[in-house]
Design an enzyme around this catalytic site. Sequence first.
Site, PDB file in Angstrom:
ATOM      1  N   ASP A  99      49.413  12.535   6.384  1.00 53.00           N
ATOM      2  CA  ASP A  99      48.872  11.334   5.740  1.00 53.00           C
ATOM      3  C   ASP A  99      49.498  11.182   4.359  1.00 53.00           C
ATOM      4  O   ASP A  99      49.600  12.153   3.603  1.00 53.00           O
ATOM      5  CB  ASP A  99      47.347  11.470   5.623  1.00 53.00           C
ATOM      6  CG  ASP A  99      46.662  10.173   5.268  1.00 53.00           C
ATOM      7  OD1 ASP A  99      47.034   9.546   4.252  1.00 53.00           O
ATOM      8  OD2 ASP A  99      45.733   9.784   6.001  1.00 53.00           O
ATOM      9  N   GLN A 138      37.217   2.327   9.017  1.00 53.49           N
ATOM     10  CA  GLN A 138      38.528   2.133   9.649  1.00 53.49           C
ATOM     11  C   GLN A 138      39.303   1.088   8.870  1.00 53.49           C
ATOM     12  O   GLN A 138      38.805  -0.011   8.609  1.00 53.49           O
ATOM     13  CB  GLN A 138      38.363   1.699  11.110  1.00 53.49           C
ATOM     14  CG  GLN A 138      39.675   1.634  11.864  1.00 53.49           C
ATOM     15  CD  GLN A 138      39.494   1.291  13.341  1.00 53.49           C
ATOM     16  OE1 GLN A 138      38.417   0.957  13.805  1.00 53.49           O
ATOM     17  NE2 GLN A 138      40.593   1.385  14.084  1.00 53.49           N
ATOM     18  N   HIS A 188      43.125   6.412  15.741  1.00 56.07           N
ATOM     19  CA  HIS A 188      43.755   7.606  15.190  1.00 56.07           C
ATOM     20  C   HIS A 188      42.673   8.592  14.765  1.00 56.07           C
ATOM     21  O   HIS A 188      41.525   8.218  14.562  1.00 56.07           O
ATOM     22  CB  HIS A 188      44.684   7.274  14.018  1.00 56.07           C
ATOM     23  CG  HIS A 188      44.027   6.574  12.867  1.00 56.07           C
ATOM     24  ND1 HIS A 188      43.653   5.236  12.908  1.00 56.07           N
ATOM     25  CD2 HIS A 188      43.660   7.018  11.642  1.00 56.07           C
ATOM     26  CE1 HIS A 188      43.106   4.900  11.756  1.00 56.07           C
ATOM     27  NE2 HIS A 188      43.077   5.962  10.975  1.00 56.07           N
ATOM     28  N   ASN A 228      37.211   7.062  12.637  1.00 61.03           N
ATOM     29  CA  ASN A 228      36.420   5.899  12.229  1.00 61.03           C
ATOM     30  C   ASN A 228      36.624   4.739  13.200  1.00 61.03           C
ATOM     31  O   ASN A 228      37.748   4.461  13.609  1.00 61.03           O
ATOM     32  CB  ASN A 228      36.834   5.447  10.824  1.00 61.03           C
ATOM     33  CG  ASN A 228      36.707   6.555   9.798  1.00 61.03           C
ATOM     34  OD1 ASN A 228      35.760   7.318   9.826  1.00 61.03           O
ATOM     35  ND2 ASN A 228      37.673   6.647   8.900  1.00 61.03           N
ATOM     36  N   HIS A 268      41.913  11.728  11.996  1.00 64.72           N
ATOM     37  CA  HIS A 268      42.296  12.492  10.812  1.00 64.72           C
ATOM     38  C   HIS A 268      42.015  13.964  11.095  1.00 64.72           C
ATOM     39  O   HIS A 268      40.919  14.317  11.532  1.00 64.72           O
ATOM     40  CB  HIS A 268      41.461  12.064   9.597  1.00 64.72           C
ATOM     41  CG  HIS A 268      41.694  10.661   9.172  1.00 64.72           C
ATOM     42  ND1 HIS A 268      42.520  10.332   8.122  1.00 64.72           N
ATOM     43  CD2 HIS A 268      41.189   9.490   9.648  1.00 64.72           C
ATOM     44  CE1 HIS A 268      42.520   9.020   7.970  1.00 64.72           C
ATOM     45  NE2 HIS A 268      41.724   8.491   8.891  1.00 64.72           N
TER      46      HIS A 268
END
Length: 138
Positions: free
Chosen positions: A32, A95, A101, A88, A103
């Site tokens: 990230d 989100q 996706h 999320n 994390h």
Amino acid sequence: MKNDNCIFCKIANGEISSATVYEDGNFRVILDMGPASKGHALLIPKEHFKDLCELDDSVAEKVLPVCRKVGEAMKKSLGCAGFNLVQNNGEEAGQTVFHFHVHIIPRYAGGPKIVSWTPGSETPEALEETAGKIRAAL
């Protein structure tokens, strides 16, 4: 299926470069760019799904094994004590990119609280009422 206007589709399919830590036929896992902790990664499917509710079952069954593999590698290589999986769904849930996706966030001893909340309280009757509404919708 890919969405040509989706930045995560472009990253997952190699059209935009990223610091990739894992890739297979279904996913790309990248670091990230705004990490919550050192090593914070994102598991991104190569196919476009807006969120968990749209995720295909055949892809969904592969998500946790890849997250486990990456999390274990983080513990070995980065020395983190554990990791959080955060996913999320919807703007109100946090989100910001509408491509499913996950994390994968390494957690270090003495590090900051990242995923936490103050527990509320409910009566057993209120819990049962809420459970009944959810069961009825299944």
